[in-house]
Design a protein around this motif. Structure first.
Motif, PDB file in Angstrom:
ATOM      1  N   THR A  51       0.860  -1.179   0.000  1.00 38.47           N
ATOM      2  CA  THR A  51       0.000   0.000   0.000  1.00 38.47           C
ATOM      3  C   THR A  51       0.896   1.228   0.000  1.00 38.47           C
ATOM      4  O   THR A  51       1.778   1.358   0.840  1.00 38.47           O
ATOM      5  N   GLU A  68      -0.675   4.652 -10.767  1.00 42.78           N
ATOM      6  CA  GLU A  68      -1.610   3.570 -11.104  1.00 42.78           C
ATOM      7  C   GLU A  68      -1.372   3.062 -12.528  1.00 42.78           C
ATOM      8  O   GLU A  68      -1.259   1.849 -12.749  1.00 42.78           O
ATOM      9  N   LYS A 126       0.129  -0.636 -13.466  1.00 40.08           N
ATOM     10  CA  LYS A 126      -0.677  -1.544 -14.293  1.00 40.08           C
ATOM     11  C   LYS A 126       0.097  -1.992 -15.526  1.00 40.08           C
ATOM     12  O   LYS A 126       0.036  -3.164 -15.910  1.00 40.08           O
ATOM     13  N   TYR A 174      -2.823  -7.242  -9.090  1.00 38.71           N
ATOM     14  CA  TYR A 174      -3.733  -6.215  -9.577  1.00 38.71           C
ATOM     15  C   TYR A 174      -3.540  -4.944  -8.763  1.00 38.71           C
ATOM     16  O   TYR A 174      -2.985  -4.965  -7.670  1.00 38.71           O
ATOM     17  N   VAL A 190      -5.289  -1.414  -7.196  1.00 30.74           N
ATOM     18  CA  VAL A 190      -6.513  -0.730  -6.788  1.00 30.74           C
ATOM     19  C   VAL A 190      -6.116   0.667  -6.348  1.00 30.74           C
ATOM     20  O   VAL A 190      -5.233   0.827  -5.511  1.00 30.74           O
ATOM     21  N   ARG A 191      -6.758   1.662  -6.938  1.00 31.99           N
ATOM     22  CA  ARG A 191      -6.550   3.047  -6.497  1.00 31.99           C
ATOM     23  C   ARG A 191      -7.814   3.492  -5.789  1.00 31.99           C
ATOM     24  O   ARG A 191      -8.903   3.418  -6.336  1.00 31.99           O
ATOM     25  N   HIS A 192      -7.652   3.940  -4.559  1.00 32.87           N
ATOM     26  CA  HIS A 192      -8.781   4.335  -3.726  1.00 32.87           C
ATOM     27  C   HIS A 192      -9.007   5.843  -3.806  1.00 32.87           C
ATOM     28  O   HIS A 192      -8.108   6.592  -4.204  1.00 32.87           O
ATOM     29  N   ASP A 239      -3.074   0.200  -3.811  1.00 34.76           N
ATOM     30  CA  ASP A 239      -2.770  -1.140  -3.327  1.00 34.76           C
ATOM     31  C   ASP A 239      -2.282  -1.979  -4.496  1.00 34.76           C
ATOM     32  O   ASP A 239      -2.889  -1.964  -5.570  1.00 34.76           O
ATOM     33  N   SER A 251      -7.478 -10.768  -0.748  1.00 39.70           N
ATOM     34  CA  SER A 251      -8.242  -9.592  -0.336  1.00 39.70           C
ATOM     35  C   SER A 251      -8.230  -9.547   1.177  1.00 39.70           C
ATOM     36  O   SER A 251      -7.910 -10.541   1.834  1.00 39.70           O
ATOM     37  N   ASN A 268     -10.236   1.624   1.526  1.00 36.12           N
ATOM     38  CA  ASN A 268      -9.679   0.321   1.180  1.00 36.12           C
ATOM     39  C   ASN A 268     -10.005  -0.742   2.233  1.00 36.12           C
ATOM     40  O   ASN A 268      -9.824  -1.926   1.996  1.00 36.12           O
ATOM     41  N   TRP A 304     -13.329  -3.822   2.329  1.00 36.50           N
ATOM     42  CA  TRP A 304     -13.240  -5.264   2.065  1.00 36.50           C
ATOM     43  C   TRP A 304     -13.051  -6.064   3.340  1.00 36.50           C
ATOM     44  O   TRP A 304     -13.117  -7.291   3.306  1.00 36.50           O
TER      45      TRP A 304
END
Length: 162
Positions: free
Chosen positions: A37, A52, A56, A67, A69-71, A77, A84, A111, A114
């Motif tokens: 993170t 990001e 990617k 993968y 993840v942009r919050h 992340d 998860s 984030n 989850w």
């Protein structure tokens, strides 16, 4: 794959920087075992839009099973496929033969949404994102008056754990 990713971006956790297109970029860390993170170092959360896309493309170009993840708070992340926060809570329950009510999770950022697993106790610290506060309230989570770690200590004292 996560190790190769970290080597590729030359993550320096002591100096809190990594390489983005051959340029050093500062970040704020959050320590985790199974995922990475990264937060923007300052208040400009839009700087992580570039991160990001870069991350990617690295993942796709290298075929890594990760993968991104942009919050909404700009936090990024980097997560291994199939991992998860909810899976982690469930794995801990299985591995240690624990019931949901024996687990405590702390929520603050989006984030952490989850982390919701039915029956698991939660604490929502005072500086949590408003959506997380609402979710915690809806599911009976303890709403702390303190921020960050002090909110967690408050919960421990409230339930006579310490």
């Amino acid at each position: 794959d996560i190790s190769e990713f970290l080597a590729t971006i030359k993550l320096d956790s002591f100096k809190r920087k990594f390489k983005l297109h051959n340029k050093w970029v500062k970040y704020r860390p959050e320590l985790k075992e199974t995922m990475i993170t990264l937060f923007p170092s300052g208040t400009n959360i839009d700087e992580t839009l570039v991160w990001e896309q870069y991350f990617k493309s690295l993942i796709e170009d290298n075929g890594w099973e990760l993968y991104v993840v942009r919050h909404p708070d700009g936090c990024i992340d980097i997560v291994p496929n199939g991992v998860s926060k909810a899976n982690s809570v469930q794995e801990i329950m299985l591995r240690y033969n624990l019931r949901a009510e024996e687990i405590l999770v702390a929520w603050d950022g989006k984030n952490d949404i989850w982390l919701f697993v039915p029956g698991v106790k939660s604490i929502v610290v005072a500086n949590a994102h408003p959506d997380i506060k609402a979710l915690g309230e809806k599911h009976g989570g303890y709403q702390a008056n303190g921020n960050d770690g002090s909110g967690f200590i408050e919960w421990l004292k409230h339930y006579d754990v310490i």
